[in-house]
Design a protein around this motif. Sequence first.
Motif, PDB file in Angstrom:
ATOM      1  N   ALA A   4       0.436  41.246  11.547  1.00 12.94           N
ATOM      2  CA  ALA A   4      -0.836  40.614  11.227  1.00 12.94           C
ATOM      3  C   ALA A   4      -1.687  41.659  10.536  1.00 12.94           C
ATOM      4  N   ILE A   5      -2.286  41.273   9.443  1.00 12.84           N
ATOM      5  CA  ILE A   5      -3.116  42.214   8.698  1.00 12.84           C
ATOM      6  C   ILE A   5      -4.546  41.703   8.757  1.00 12.84           C
ATOM      7  N   PHE A   6      -5.452  42.570   9.178  1.00 11.30           N
ATOM      8  CA  PHE A   6      -6.857  42.223   9.216  1.00 11.30           C
ATOM      9  C   PHE A   6      -7.439  42.505   7.829  1.00 11.30           C
ATOM     10  N   LEU A   7      -7.885  41.469   7.176  1.00  8.89           N
ATOM     11  CA  LEU A   7      -8.307  41.592   5.785  1.00  8.89           C
ATOM     12  C   LEU A   7      -9.813  41.773   5.686  1.00  8.89           C
ATOM     13  N   LYS A   8     -10.199  42.910   5.181  1.00  8.87           N
ATOM     14  CA  LYS A   8     -11.612  43.181   4.968  1.00  8.87           C
ATOM     15  C   LYS A   8     -11.893  43.574   3.534  1.00  8.87           C
ATOM     16  N   ASN A   9     -10.928  44.195   2.871  1.00 12.40           N
ATOM     17  CA  ASN A   9     -11.202  44.741   1.546  1.00 12.40           C
ATOM     18  C   ASN A   9     -10.187  44.239   0.519  1.00 12.40           C
ATOM     19  N   LEU A  10     -10.096  42.920   0.393  1.00 13.26           N
ATOM     20  CA  LEU A  10      -9.142  42.348  -0.555  1.00 13.26           C
ATOM     21  C   LEU A  10      -9.595  42.566  -1.987  1.00 13.26           C
ATOM     22  N   LYS A  11      -8.610  42.790  -2.851  1.00 10.12           N
ATOM     23  CA  LYS A  11      -8.891  42.964  -4.271  1.00 10.12           C
ATOM     24  C   LYS A  11      -8.012  41.975  -5.022  1.00 10.12           C
ATOM     25  N   LYS A  12      -8.651  41.176  -5.881  1.00  9.90           N
ATOM     26  CA  LYS A  12      -7.912  40.192  -6.660  1.00  9.90           C
ATOM     27  C   LYS A  12      -8.376  40.308  -8.101  1.00  9.90           C
ATOM     28  N   ALA A  14      -7.555  39.229 -12.398  1.00  4.57           N
ATOM     29  CA  ALA A  14      -7.025  38.139 -13.208  1.00  4.57           C
ATOM     30  C   ALA A  14      -5.573  38.387 -13.601  1.00  4.57           C
ATOM     31  N   SER A  15      -5.154  39.638 -13.662  1.00  2.00           N
ATOM     32  CA  SER A  15      -3.787  39.944 -14.083  1.00  2.00           C
ATOM     33  C   SER A  15      -2.773  39.717 -12.966  1.00  2.00           C
ATOM     34  N   MET A  16      -3.235  39.482 -11.737  1.00  2.00           N
ATOM     35  CA  MET A  16      -2.321  39.304 -10.611  1.00  2.00           C
ATOM     36  C   MET A  16      -1.758  37.884 -10.602  1.00  2.00           C
ATOM     37  N   VAL A  17      -0.558  37.763 -10.082  1.00  2.00           N
ATOM     38  CA  VAL A  17       0.116  36.475  -9.947  1.00  2.00           C
ATOM     39  C   VAL A  17      -0.567  35.694  -8.816  1.00  2.00           C
ATOM     40  N   ASP A  18      -0.466  34.359  -8.875  1.00  2.00           N
ATOM     41  CA  ASP A  18      -1.049  33.552  -7.809  1.00  2.00           C
ATOM     42  C   ASP A  18      -0.464  33.940  -6.464  1.00  2.00           C
ATOM     43  N   GLY A  22      -4.337  42.596  -3.527  1.00  2.00           N
ATOM     44  CA  GLY A  22      -4.270  44.042  -3.345  1.00  2.00           C
ATOM     45  C   GLY A  22      -5.433  44.447  -2.452  1.00  2.00           C
ATOM     46  N   PHE A  23      -5.547  45.750  -2.227  1.00  2.00           N
ATOM     47  CA  PHE A  23      -6.611  46.250  -1.373  1.00  2.00           C
ATOM     48  C   PHE A  23      -7.411  47.284  -2.136  1.00  2.00           C
ATOM     49  N   HIS A  24      -8.730  47.248  -1.973  1.00  2.00           N
ATOM     50  CA  HIS A  24      -9.589  48.244  -2.602  1.00  2.00           C
ATOM     51  C   HIS A  24      -9.289  49.630  -2.030  1.00  2.00           C
ATOM     52  N   ARG A  25      -9.190  49.690  -0.710  1.00  2.00           N
ATOM     53  CA  ARG A  25      -8.899  50.954  -0.035  1.00  2.00           C
ATOM     54  C   ARG A  25      -7.713  50.735   0.907  1.00  2.00           C
ATOM     55  N   PRO A  26      -6.533  51.117   0.503  1.00  2.00           N
ATOM     56  CA  PRO A  26      -5.345  50.895   1.349  1.00  2.00           C
ATOM     57  C   PRO A  26      -5.424  51.599   2.698  1.00  2.00           C
ATOM     58  N   GLU A  27      -6.187  52.668   2.804  1.00  2.00           N
ATOM     59  CA  GLU A  27      -6.285  53.369   4.094  1.00  2.00           C
ATOM     60  C   GLU A  27      -7.079  52.577   5.126  1.00  2.00           C
ATOM     61  N   ASN A  28      -7.867  51.573   4.665  1.00  2.00           N
ATOM     62  CA  ASN A  28      -8.644  50.764   5.602  1.00  2.00           C
ATOM     63  C   ASN A  28      -7.884  49.532   6.106  1.00  2.00           C
ATOM     64  N   VAL A  29      -6.656  49.345   5.666  1.00  2.00           N
ATOM     65  CA  VAL A  29      -5.860  48.198   6.088  1.00  2.00           C
ATOM     66  C   VAL A  29      -5.376  48.442   7.513  1.00  2.00           C
ATOM     67  N   ARG A  30      -5.591  47.474   8.369  1.00  2.00           N
ATOM     68  CA  ARG A  30      -5.153  47.583   9.769  1.00  2.00           C
ATOM     69  C   ARG A  30      -4.047  46.562  10.013  1.00  2.00           C
ATOM     70  N   ARG A  31      -2.954  47.055  10.533  1.00  2.00           N
ATOM     71  CA  ARG A  31      -1.818  46.190  10.807  1.00  2.00           C
ATOM     72  C   ARG A  31      -1.571  46.161  12.316  1.00  2.00           C
ATOM     73  N   CYS A  32      -1.184  44.995  12.779  1.00  2.00           N
ATOM     74  CA  CYS A  32      -0.941  44.789  14.200  1.00  2.00           C
ATOM     75  C   CYS A  32       0.359  44.010  14.366  1.00  2.00           C
TER      76      CYS A  32
END
Length: 127
Positions: A4-12, A14-18, A22-32
């Motif tokens: 489970a990923i707690f999403l706080k800093n999502l980055k989207k 226009a060039s990304m696929v549907d 991505g994440f603005h700061r990957p170090e802030n991603v918390r996984r459980c």
Amino acid sequence: SDDAIFLKNLKKTASMVDGQVGFHRPENVRRCKIAKNNTIVRQLEKSKEELHPDLAQEQQARMREIQKQNKAQRILDQKKKKMEELEIKREKEERSYDRIVGGETSVSDMNGTADATAAEDYEDDFM
């Protein structure tokens, strides 16, 4: 078990696929790690219902409904306008002197003749 990923800093962008994020700061991603409860998942899968509606038909039905409402409103507006015109016409006739002073029946026509001498005779008799 699943992550489970707690999403706080999502980055989207226009060039990304549907569906790609991505994440603005990957170090802030918390996984459980969480345990999957199979009984709940099975119940959800059994009750899952996939609908495949005919969107074109639904849109046409909705457009017909809107057209019926618009037509009913137009008819109502026309009736209201007609009633207002009749009311204005009736009020205009009430204010008009045409019904009081007719073409042949006038105040100066006391003896029933259209001759001016009859009116003069009447005025002379008055004095």
